[in-house]
Design a protein around this motif. Structure first.
Motif, PDB file in Angstrom:
ATOM      1  N   UNK A 184       7.339  14.218  -0.970  1.00 11.25           N
ATOM      2  CA  UNK A 184       6.655  12.924  -1.053  1.00 11.25           C
ATOM      3  C   UNK A 184       5.177  12.956  -0.678  1.00 11.25           C
ATOM      4  N   UNK A 185       4.790  13.814   0.232  1.00  6.08           N
ATOM      5  CA  UNK A 185       3.386  13.816   0.676  1.00  6.08           C
ATOM      6  C   UNK A 185       2.421  14.154  -0.458  1.00  6.08           C
ATOM      7  N   UNK A 186       2.889  14.846  -1.473  1.00  5.18           N
ATOM      8  CA  UNK A 186       2.028  15.211  -2.594  1.00  5.18           C
ATOM      9  C   UNK A 186       2.168  14.333  -3.823  1.00  5.18           C
ATOM     10  N   UNK A 187       2.977  13.285  -3.754  1.00  4.66           N
ATOM     11  CA  UNK A 187       3.217  12.430  -4.915  1.00  4.66           C
ATOM     12  C   UNK A 187       2.057  11.500  -5.200  1.00  4.66           C
ATOM     13  N   UNK A 203       0.830  -1.202   0.000  1.00  2.08           N
ATOM     14  CA  UNK A 203       0.000   0.000   0.000  1.00  2.08           C
ATOM     15  C   UNK A 203       0.874   1.264   0.000  1.00  2.08           C
ATOM     16  N   UNK A 204       0.250   2.378  -0.251  1.00  2.00           N
ATOM     17  CA  UNK A 204       0.948   3.663  -0.398  1.00  2.00           C
ATOM     18  C   UNK A 204       1.775   4.026   0.840  1.00  2.00           C
ATOM     19  N   UNK A 205       1.200   3.891   2.017  1.00  2.00           N
ATOM     20  CA  UNK A 205       1.917   4.258   3.234  1.00  2.00           C
ATOM     21  C   UNK A 205       3.169   3.402   3.438  1.00  2.00           C
ATOM     22  N   UNK A 206       3.051   2.116   3.160  1.00  2.00           N
ATOM     23  CA  UNK A 206       4.204   1.223   3.305  1.00  2.00           C
ATOM     24  C   UNK A 206       5.287   1.573   2.282  1.00  2.00           C
ATOM     25  N   UNK A 207       4.883   1.877   1.058  1.00  2.00           N
ATOM     26  CA  UNK A 207       5.852   2.261   0.023  1.00  2.00           C
ATOM     27  C   UNK A 207       6.594   3.531   0.439  1.00  2.00           C
ATOM     28  N   UNK A 208       5.844   4.516   0.928  1.00  2.00           N
ATOM     29  CA  UNK A 208       6.468   5.776   1.327  1.00  2.00           C
ATOM     30  C   UNK A 208       7.381   5.602   2.538  1.00  2.00           C
ATOM     31  N   UNK A 211       9.851  15.848 -12.036  1.00  2.00           N
ATOM     32  CA  UNK A 211      10.467  15.380 -10.793  1.00  2.00           C
ATOM     33  C   UNK A 211      11.953  15.744 -10.747  1.00  2.00           C
ATOM     34  N   UNK A 212      12.659  15.553 -11.837  1.00  2.00           N
ATOM     35  CA  UNK A 212      14.084  15.895 -11.855  1.00  2.00           C
ATOM     36  C   UNK A 212      14.277  17.397 -11.719  1.00  2.00           C
TER      37      UNK A 212
END
Length: 88
Positions: A34-37, A2-7, A74-75
């Motif tokens: 990261x919070x907005x990705x 899930x998203x939280x685990x990935x982050x 992103x870069x």
């Protein structure tokens, strides 16, 4: 995963690169953005984590040409370097 685990996993990888300079660059970038990705941006960063720190740092500070696969929004955000804390 899930998203939280990935982050959470990515945050650890971003802040444990091997040198303080790389930690500040990559970890600082992660913390600032990261919070907005979305999922695509998370995937981009996951793939970037497989690159060598010296390459990421060279692309960010402009001493090496950014390969086409990494070019984009992103870069450009990584290259701004406005997220690195500097003690004054």
């Amino acid at each position: 995963m899930d998203r939280d685990a990935r982050l959470k996993r990515l945050r650890f990888r971003a802040w444990h690169r091997g040198t303080k300079e790389a930690d500040l660059l990559v970890g600082g970038f992660f913390d600032a953005h990261a919070s907005g990705w979305n999922d695509e941006q998370i995937g981009w960063f996951e793939a970037l984590m497989e690159e060598q720190d010296v390459d990421i740092m060279a692309w960010a500070i402009g001493t090496a040409r950014v390969p086409e696969r990494w070019q984009g929004e992103m870069m450009e955000a990584l290259k701004r370097l406005n997220y690195i804390p500097i003690a004054r």
